[in-house]
Design a protein around this motif. Sequence first.
Motif, short mmCIF file in Angstrom:
data_model
loop_
_atom_site.label_atom_id
_atom_site.label_comp_id
_atom_site.label_asym_id
_atom_site.label_seq_id
_atom_site.Cartn_x
_atom_site.Cartn_y
_atom_site.Cartn_z
N GLY A 13 0.80 -1.22 0.00
CA GLY A 13 0.00 0.00 0.00
C GLY A 13 0.83 1.27 0.00
O GLY A 13 0.38 2.31 -0.46
N GLN A 14 2.06 1.19 0.47
CA GLN A 14 2.94 2.35 0.48
C GLN A 14 3.35 2.76 -0.93
O GLN A 14 3.76 3.90 -1.15
CB GLN A 14 4.20 2.05 1.30
CG GLN A 14 3.91 1.70 2.74
CD GLN A 14 5.14 1.15 3.45
OE1 GLN A 14 6.26 1.32 3.02
NE2 GLN A 14 4.90 0.46 4.56
N ALA A 17 -0.44 3.21 -6.31
CA ALA A 17 -1.06 4.48 -6.66
C ALA A 17 -2.56 4.43 -6.40
O ALA A 17 -3.17 3.34 -6.45
CB ALA A 17 -0.81 4.79 -8.14
N PRO A 18 -3.18 5.58 -6.13
CA PRO A 18 -4.64 5.60 -6.00
C PRO A 18 -5.27 5.03 -7.27
O PRO A 18 -4.88 5.37 -8.38
CB PRO A 18 -4.96 7.09 -5.85
CG PRO A 18 -3.70 7.69 -5.30
CD PRO A 18 -2.58 6.90 -5.92
N GLY A 19 -6.20 4.13 -7.11
CA GLY A 19 -6.82 3.47 -8.26
C GLY A 19 -5.97 2.36 -8.86
O GLY A 19 -6.36 1.73 -9.83
N GLY A 20 -4.80 2.13 -8.27
CA GLY A 20 -3.91 1.09 -8.78
C GLY A 20 -4.42 -0.30 -8.45
O GLY A 20 -5.35 -0.47 -7.67
N ARG A 21 -3.81 -1.27 -9.08
CA ARG A 21 -4.22 -2.66 -8.82
C ARG A 21 -2.98 -3.55 -8.79
O ARG A 21 -1.94 -3.22 -9.32
CB ARG A 21 -5.20 -3.13 -9.88
CG ARG A 21 -4.60 -3.21 -11.26
CD ARG A 21 -5.66 -3.60 -12.28
NE ARG A 21 -5.12 -3.62 -13.61
CZ ARG A 21 -5.02 -2.57 -14.41
NH1 ARG A 21 -5.45 -1.39 -14.00
NH2 ARG A 21 -4.52 -2.69 -15.62
N TYR A 44 -8.14 -4.70 1.19
CA TYR A 44 -8.19 -4.82 -0.26
C TYR A 44 -9.38 -5.67 -0.69
O TYR A 44 -9.85 -6.53 0.05
CB TYR A 44 -6.91 -5.47 -0.81
CG TYR A 44 -5.68 -4.63 -0.60
CD1 TYR A 44 -5.36 -3.62 -1.49
CD2 TYR A 44 -4.84 -4.84 0.48
CE1 TYR A 44 -4.23 -2.84 -1.31
CE2 TYR A 44 -3.71 -4.07 0.68
CZ TYR A 44 -3.41 -3.06 -0.22
OH TYR A 44 -2.29 -2.30 -0.03
N THR A 65 -7.43 -4.79 -5.40
CA THR A 65 -7.58 -3.34 -5.43
C THR A 65 -7.92 -2.85 -4.03
O THR A 65 -8.35 -3.61 -3.17
CB THR A 65 -8.72 -2.91 -6.40
OG1 THR A 65 -9.93 -3.56 -6.00
CG2 THR A 65 -8.38 -3.27 -7.83
N ARG A 66 -7.72 -1.55 -3.81
CA ARG A 66 -8.08 -0.97 -2.51
C ARG A 66 -9.59 -0.88 -2.37
O ARG A 66 -10.28 -0.61 -3.35
CB ARG A 66 -7.52 0.44 -2.38
CG ARG A 66 -6.03 0.48 -2.28
CD ARG A 66 -5.61 1.94 -2.12
NE ARG A 66 -4.21 2.10 -2.37
CZ ARG A 66 -3.30 2.28 -1.42
NH1 ARG A 66 -3.67 2.32 -0.16
NH2 ARG A 66 -2.04 2.40 -1.71
N GLN A 68 -12.95 0.89 -1.69
CA GLN A 68 -13.33 2.29 -1.95
C GLN A 68 -14.32 2.76 -0.92
O GLN A 68 -15.14 2.12 -0.47
CB GLN A 68 -13.94 2.40 -3.34
CG GLN A 68 -13.03 1.85 -4.40
CD GLN A 68 -12.20 2.89 -5.08
OE1 GLN A 68 -12.43 4.08 -4.96
NE2 GLN A 68 -11.17 2.47 -5.79
#
Length: 68
Positions: A13-14, A17-21, A44, A65-66, A68
Amino acid sequence: GRVVIERFAKEVGQNLAPGGRILILISSLTGLPETGAIFRCHGYNVSTLAEESLEDEKLYVLRITREQ
């Protein structure tokens, strides 16, 4: 196996990117439910994109993915 995945899930997570997978290939010997639980524990979403049988195991491609 899962020890490395746990460390990866904790630290990725570090750098994600936002929206990354994340796409990860795992074996049924690693454990599909257990691997999914590791990533869900770290916030996730996990889905299986593909699976294929190979000799005495199955291979899975997971999309992570993160939440939302």
